[in-house]
Design an enzyme around this catalytic site. Sequence first.
Site, PDB file in Angstrom:
ATOM      1  N   CYS A  76       0.843  -1.195   0.000  1.00  0.00           N
ATOM      2  CA  CYS A  76       0.000   0.000   0.000  1.00  0.00           C
ATOM      3  C   CYS A  76       0.884   1.254   0.000  1.00  0.00           C
ATOM      4  O   CYS A  76       1.632   1.477  -0.935  1.00  0.00           O
ATOM      5  CB  CYS A  76      -0.992  -0.049   1.161  1.00  0.00           C
ATOM      6  SG  CYS A  76      -2.362   1.128   0.954  1.00  0.00           S
ATOM      7  N   HIS A 176      -3.814  -4.699  -0.341  1.00  0.00           N
ATOM      8  CA  HIS A 176      -3.378  -5.328   0.910  1.00  0.00           C
ATOM      9  C   HIS A 176      -3.426  -6.846   0.760  1.00  0.00           C
ATOM     10  O   HIS A 176      -4.492  -7.450   0.943  1.00  0.00           O
ATOM     11  CB  HIS A 176      -4.289  -4.889   2.059  1.00  0.00           C
ATOM     12  CG  HIS A 176      -4.077  -3.479   2.497  1.00  0.00           C
ATOM     13  ND1 HIS A 176      -3.154  -3.120   3.450  1.00  0.00           N
ATOM     14  CD2 HIS A 176      -4.650  -2.314   2.078  1.00  0.00           C
ATOM     15  CE1 HIS A 176      -3.173  -1.815   3.618  1.00  0.00           C
ATOM     16  NE2 HIS A 176      -4.075  -1.306   2.790  1.00  0.00           N
ATOM     17  N   GLU A 178      -2.409  -9.009   2.749  1.00  0.00           N
ATOM     18  CA  GLU A 178      -2.733  -9.602   4.056  1.00  0.00           C
ATOM     19  C   GLU A 178      -4.231  -9.580   4.331  1.00  0.00           C
ATOM     20  O   GLU A 178      -4.693 -10.241   5.256  1.00  0.00           O
ATOM     21  CB  GLU A 178      -1.953  -8.888   5.168  1.00  0.00           C
ATOM     22  CG  GLU A 178      -2.481  -7.541   5.604  1.00  0.00           C
ATOM     23  CD  GLU A 178      -2.113  -6.377   4.680  1.00  0.00           C
ATOM     24  OE1 GLU A 178      -2.386  -5.224   5.065  1.00  0.00           O
ATOM     25  OE2 GLU A 178      -1.556  -6.614   3.583  1.00  0.00           O
TER      26      GLU A 178
END
Length: 197
Positions: A76, A176, A178
């Site tokens: 990001c 993202h 994750e």
Amino acid sequence: MIAIINTGCANINSVRFAFERLGVSPEVITDPAQLAHFERAILPGVGHAKVAMERLKQGGWQQAIAEYERPLMGICLGMQLLCEHTDEGDVPCLGMIPGNVGLLDVGELTSPHMGWNNLSGIKPHPLTKGLDETQQVYFVHSYAHKVNCATLAQGEYGKQFSAIVVQDNYAGMQFHPERSAKAGAKLLQNFIDWQLA
């Protein structure tokens, strides 16, 4: 061993937990001198680019990141900081990835670009192994890297932008991973497996 660079401008835990789900226990580091001892590193980031760059410079990270010769990936805002310049605060960045970051040209869409979206124009690379255009990843951003020679995959929101970039041992993901379910886990595993030529 993977280092997560803690500049105080990111949700470190979500990144750490994502790697732990893959059976890897990264170490959060706060001292640039530690970086050279790790096989690969993550530069996460959220918030305002100017503030984050000031923290990187004040913390002595600029030189450590520039001298790092192993895989390092920005996530990001961390990806944007690896580029040459950002219009957010009009600041020079780390310069590891060619190209500049500008405000997303969203047209009549709302900004920031937030939510799930597909990737397109995916180029073959160890980082994009097993990734296809039917999968979606999770974005939250209002600035983006303009598509250029470093772009491995594109996103589109109003206009196209770089979603994954790579230059030598430096890489970045605008979304993202994750928080991107199975596709994100695959991408993080690809980063773990990435061997420099």
